[in-house]
Design a protein around this motif. Structure first.
Motif, PDB file in Angstrom:
ATOM      1  N   CYS A   1       0.842  -1.197   0.000  1.00 41.33           N
ATOM      2  CA  CYS A   1       0.000   0.000   0.000  1.00 41.33           C
ATOM      3  C   CYS A   1       0.886   1.258   0.000  1.00 41.33           C
ATOM      4  N   PRO A   2       0.683   2.177  -0.946  1.00 39.52           N
ATOM      5  CA  PRO A   2       1.512   3.389  -0.968  1.00 39.52           C
ATOM      6  C   PRO A   2       1.187   4.365   0.158  1.00 39.52           C
ATOM      7  N   ARG A   3       0.103   4.067   0.937  1.00 39.06           N
ATOM      8  CA  ARG A   3      -0.224   4.921   2.089  1.00 39.06           C
ATOM      9  C   ARG A   3       0.418   4.391   3.360  1.00 39.06           C
ATOM     10  N   CYS A   4       0.328   3.052   3.570  1.00 40.26           N
ATOM     11  CA  CYS A   4       0.758   2.525   4.871  1.00 40.26           C
ATOM     12  C   CYS A   4       1.790   1.404   4.744  1.00 40.26           C
ATOM     13  N   ASP A   5       2.156   1.026   3.545  1.00 37.84           N
ATOM     14  CA  ASP A   5       3.154  -0.029   3.273  1.00 37.84           C
ATOM     15  C   ASP A   5       2.650  -1.452   3.519  1.00 37.84           C
TER      16      ASP A   5
ATOM     17  N   THR B   1       1.387  -5.063   3.072  1.00 43.24           N
ATOM     18  CA  THR B   1       1.515  -5.956   1.929  1.00 43.24           C
ATOM     19  C   THR B   1       1.085  -7.353   2.342  1.00 43.24           C
ATOM     20  N   PRO B   2       0.516  -8.204   1.493  1.00 40.36           N
ATOM     21  CA  PRO B   2       0.130  -7.878   0.114  1.00 40.36           C
ATOM     22  C   PRO B   2      -1.212  -7.137   0.091  1.00 40.36           C
ATOM     23  N   LEU B   3      -1.590  -6.688  -1.084  1.00 48.26           N
ATOM     24  CA  LEU B   3      -2.918  -6.104  -1.272  1.00 48.26           C
ATOM     25  C   LEU B   3      -3.811  -7.208  -1.826  1.00 48.26           C
ATOM     26  N   SER B   4      -5.110  -7.131  -1.492  1.00 46.58           N
ATOM     27  CA  SER B   4      -5.982  -8.173  -2.050  1.00 46.58           C
ATOM     28  C   SER B   4      -6.636  -7.655  -3.334  1.00 46.58           C
ATOM     29  N   GLU B   5      -6.986  -8.584  -4.206  1.00 47.73           N
ATOM     30  CA  GLU B   5      -7.619  -8.167  -5.460  1.00 47.73           C
ATOM     31  C   GLU B   5      -9.095  -7.872  -5.202  1.00 47.73           C
ATOM     32  N   LYS B   6      -9.570  -6.762  -5.761  1.00 42.37           N
ATOM     33  CA  LYS B   6     -10.970  -6.400  -5.531  1.00 42.37           C
ATOM     34  C   LYS B   6     -11.488  -5.580  -6.713  1.00 42.37           C
ATOM     35  N   ASN B   7     -12.597  -5.992  -7.254  1.00 41.31           N
ATOM     36  CA  ASN B   7     -13.264  -5.272  -8.357  1.00 41.31           C
ATOM     37  C   ASN B   7     -12.287  -4.876  -9.473  1.00 41.31           C
ATOM     38  N   GLY B   8     -11.415  -5.771  -9.840  1.00 45.33           N
ATOM     39  CA  GLY B   8     -10.467  -5.469 -10.914  1.00 45.33           C
ATOM     40  C   GLY B   8      -9.322  -4.582 -10.460  1.00 45.33           C
TER      41      GLY B   8
ATOM     42  N   SER C   1      -6.595  -3.538   3.215  1.00 45.89           N
ATOM     43  CA  SER C   1      -7.604  -3.712   4.263  1.00 45.89           C
ATOM     44  C   SER C   1      -7.304  -2.797   5.453  1.00 45.89           C
ATOM     45  N   ALA C   2      -6.052  -2.363   5.619  1.00 43.96           N
ATOM     46  CA  ALA C   2      -5.724  -1.464   6.742  1.00 43.96           C
ATOM     47  C   ALA C   2      -6.251  -0.052   6.456  1.00 43.96           C
ATOM     48  N   CYS C   3      -6.001   0.460   5.260  1.00 45.89           N
ATOM     49  CA  CYS C   3      -6.451   1.832   4.933  1.00 45.89           C
ATOM     50  C   CYS C   3      -7.878   1.856   4.401  1.00 45.89           C
TER      51      CYS C   3
END
Ligand SMILES: C[S@@+](CC[C@H](N)C(=O)[O-])C[C@H]1O[C@@H](n2cnc3c(N)ncnc32)[C@H](O)[C@@H]1O
Length: 462
Positions: free
Chosen positions: A13-17, A19-26, A31-33
């Motif tokens: 996440c470029p806001r809070c770092d 990782t990983p990010l989950s895939e959502k709506n393409g 989930s933190a931010c």
């Protein structure tokens, strides 16, 4: 372009770092931010404030479109004059047609960003202290597109040869680049050549300019789009606007990925890459070299390599930050890298066949292996707290002080323009008001009005 979801495992996440990010709506979700990063033209849009950055680029697109429309109208007015010669008429008619078509082509390429973003909140954008540099427009580096995908074979070959040479020099016969990140990839030719000609496992090419990456995507997947080139110093009448077909030697092989993001907030987990490449970017980023070096260190796996290539012409407001080659190499070493292997070579740069203008650049290339971790730099802040929070005193900087004085005088001069007064009349009034002596006032007013006059005549650039 073939898809491979494993590259997204490197996203943070470029806001809070996180990782990983989950895939959502393409897109990708933190989930933190509780922020979802969309995909724009099927390319992940990983800016800290995705809606606002989309809004900023969209407004820059509309600014460019407006400029082009003004340009076209001005030429049409000139065409309507009685004294236009036949050759000039021919040239202007070609240019009007080209500018109008160029406008449509830009709009078409950038359709993915030309959507109403959802409730972009300028306040939250400010709060995150991210901001697009004011000097970056949609068409900044537009010339790279034609160099990369049309007439630039000699330059492009010289560039990839520099990378090949430094890679083998740095590590004996070990040419494997592994997982590779290209920061500021632009129209992506060098990234493409690295991926196609060197031993990469996967390559991620990142830039923040949507036009460059959207064109690169189209060309690398095998399309042959057309875009006008507007050379700086056209060689002939026909060269004022040249419609060029763009193409790649062949479609890019699998495991090549594009990402929209800011090099000052790279949206990737620590230790994700074997190689980070910085082509023509370290001296233009709005962040000092020691901080950039520490960020690159963080992105690399143990023993990973940083390859730099391009100009070395730091243009920082503080002279102490305009580093020489010697200082650059020392800074790299201090940022947890072994002493770099470096080389210099003079190569052609932006030598369009349609332009009398082209230059040579002595490029500075180095490769440096990571020897250890360094402290993680603080998140990049584009703006100071007194602007962002509005709760700290605005500092009375010396530059603000002098700007305030000249702005007052300029606005007073503007208020004196009534269509009747001469420069001499205005100088008299400034003297009466005890703002300046008559001798000082006349040249000062003339200089100011000359600038205003020049500004009103200036053409919008492409
Ligand atoms: C001089 S161009 C070089 C482009 C490309 N590397 C090449 O060799 O042709 C610099 C590139 O860096 C990109 N850039 C500048 N600042 C950036 C930032 N903070 N984040 C991401 N890209 C950036 C620009 O959009 C541009 O494409």
């Amino acid at each position: 372009m073939p898809d491979d979801s494993s590259f997204s495992e490197k996203f943070a996440c470029p806001r809070c770092d996180k990782t990983p990010l989950s895939e959502k709506n393409g897109g990708y979700h933190c989930s933190a931010c509780k922020v979802t990063y969309p995909s724009v033209g099927d390319i992940p849009w990983l800016f800290a404030e995705p809606d606002s950055s989309l809004g900023e680029w969209r407004s820059r697109l509309h600014f460019s479109l407006q400029q082009l429309s003004n340009e076209s109208q001005r030429m049409q007015v000139e065409l309507a004059a009685d004294d236009v010669g036949s050759l000039t008429r021919k040239r202007l008619e070609r240019q009007v047609k080209a500018v109008d078509e160029h406008r449509n082509m830009l709009r078409e390429f950038l359709e993915p960003i030309d959507i109403q973003s959802m409730q972009a909140s300028f306040e939250s954008y400010l709060a995150l202290r991210t901001r697009l540099p004011i000097d970056q427009g949609i068409q900044t580096y537009y010339a790279n597109i034609h160099r990369d995908w049309c007439w630039g074979d000699t330059e492009n070959e010289a560039s990839i040869n520099e990378i090949k040479a430094i890679v083998s020099e740095g590590d004996g016969d070990n040419r494997a680049l592994g997982d590779t990140l290209i920061l500021g990839a632009g129209a992506c030719r060098l990234a493409y050549d690295i991926h196609m000609q060197l031993d990469t496992v996967q390559t991620i090419a990142m830039d923040f300019n949507p036009l460059l990456l959207l064109v690169a995507k189209s060309v690398m997947q095998g399309d042959e789009p057309e875009l006008y080139e507007f050379p700086l110093a056209p060689k002939s009448l026909e060269d004022f606007a040249v419609l060029r077909k763009l193409s790649a030697p062949r479609p890019v092989r699998e495991n090549f990925h594009l990402v929209f993001g800011d090099a000052m907030r790279p949206p990737f987990a620590a230790a994700s890459f074997d190689t980070v490449v910085t082509p023509w970017i370290i001296d233009i980023v709005n962040e000092t070299l020691p901080i950039q070096a520490a960020r690159i260190n963080k992105l690399l796996k143990p023993q990973g390599r940083w390859i730099n290539f391009g100009s070395l012409a730091f243009d920082h407001p503080e002279r102490a930050r305009r580093y020489s080659t010697e200082e650059t190499l020392a800074i790299v070493t201090e940022a947890g890298f072994a002493p770099p292997h470096s080389s210099e070579r003079t190569i052609p740069y932006m030598c369009s066949p349609a332009s009398r203008h082209g230059r040579q650049e002595t490029v500075f290339t180095f490769v440096a292996s990571k020897t250890g971790d360094v402290n993680t730099p603080a998140r990049h802040k584009a703006l100071p707290d007194w602007i962002v929070t509005g709760k700290k005193p605005v500092p009375l900087l010396q530059s603000f002080r002098s700007q305030a004085t000249s702005t007052q005088i300029y606005s007073y001069i503007m208020s004196l323009i009534d269509g009747k007064r001469t420069i001499a009349d205005m100088a008299m009034i400034l003297e009466q008001q005890k703002l300046m002596t008559h001798q000082e006032a006349e040249p000062a007013i003339r200089t100011f009005l000359t600038r205003m006059h020049d500004d009103s005549q200036r053409n919008s650039g492409f």
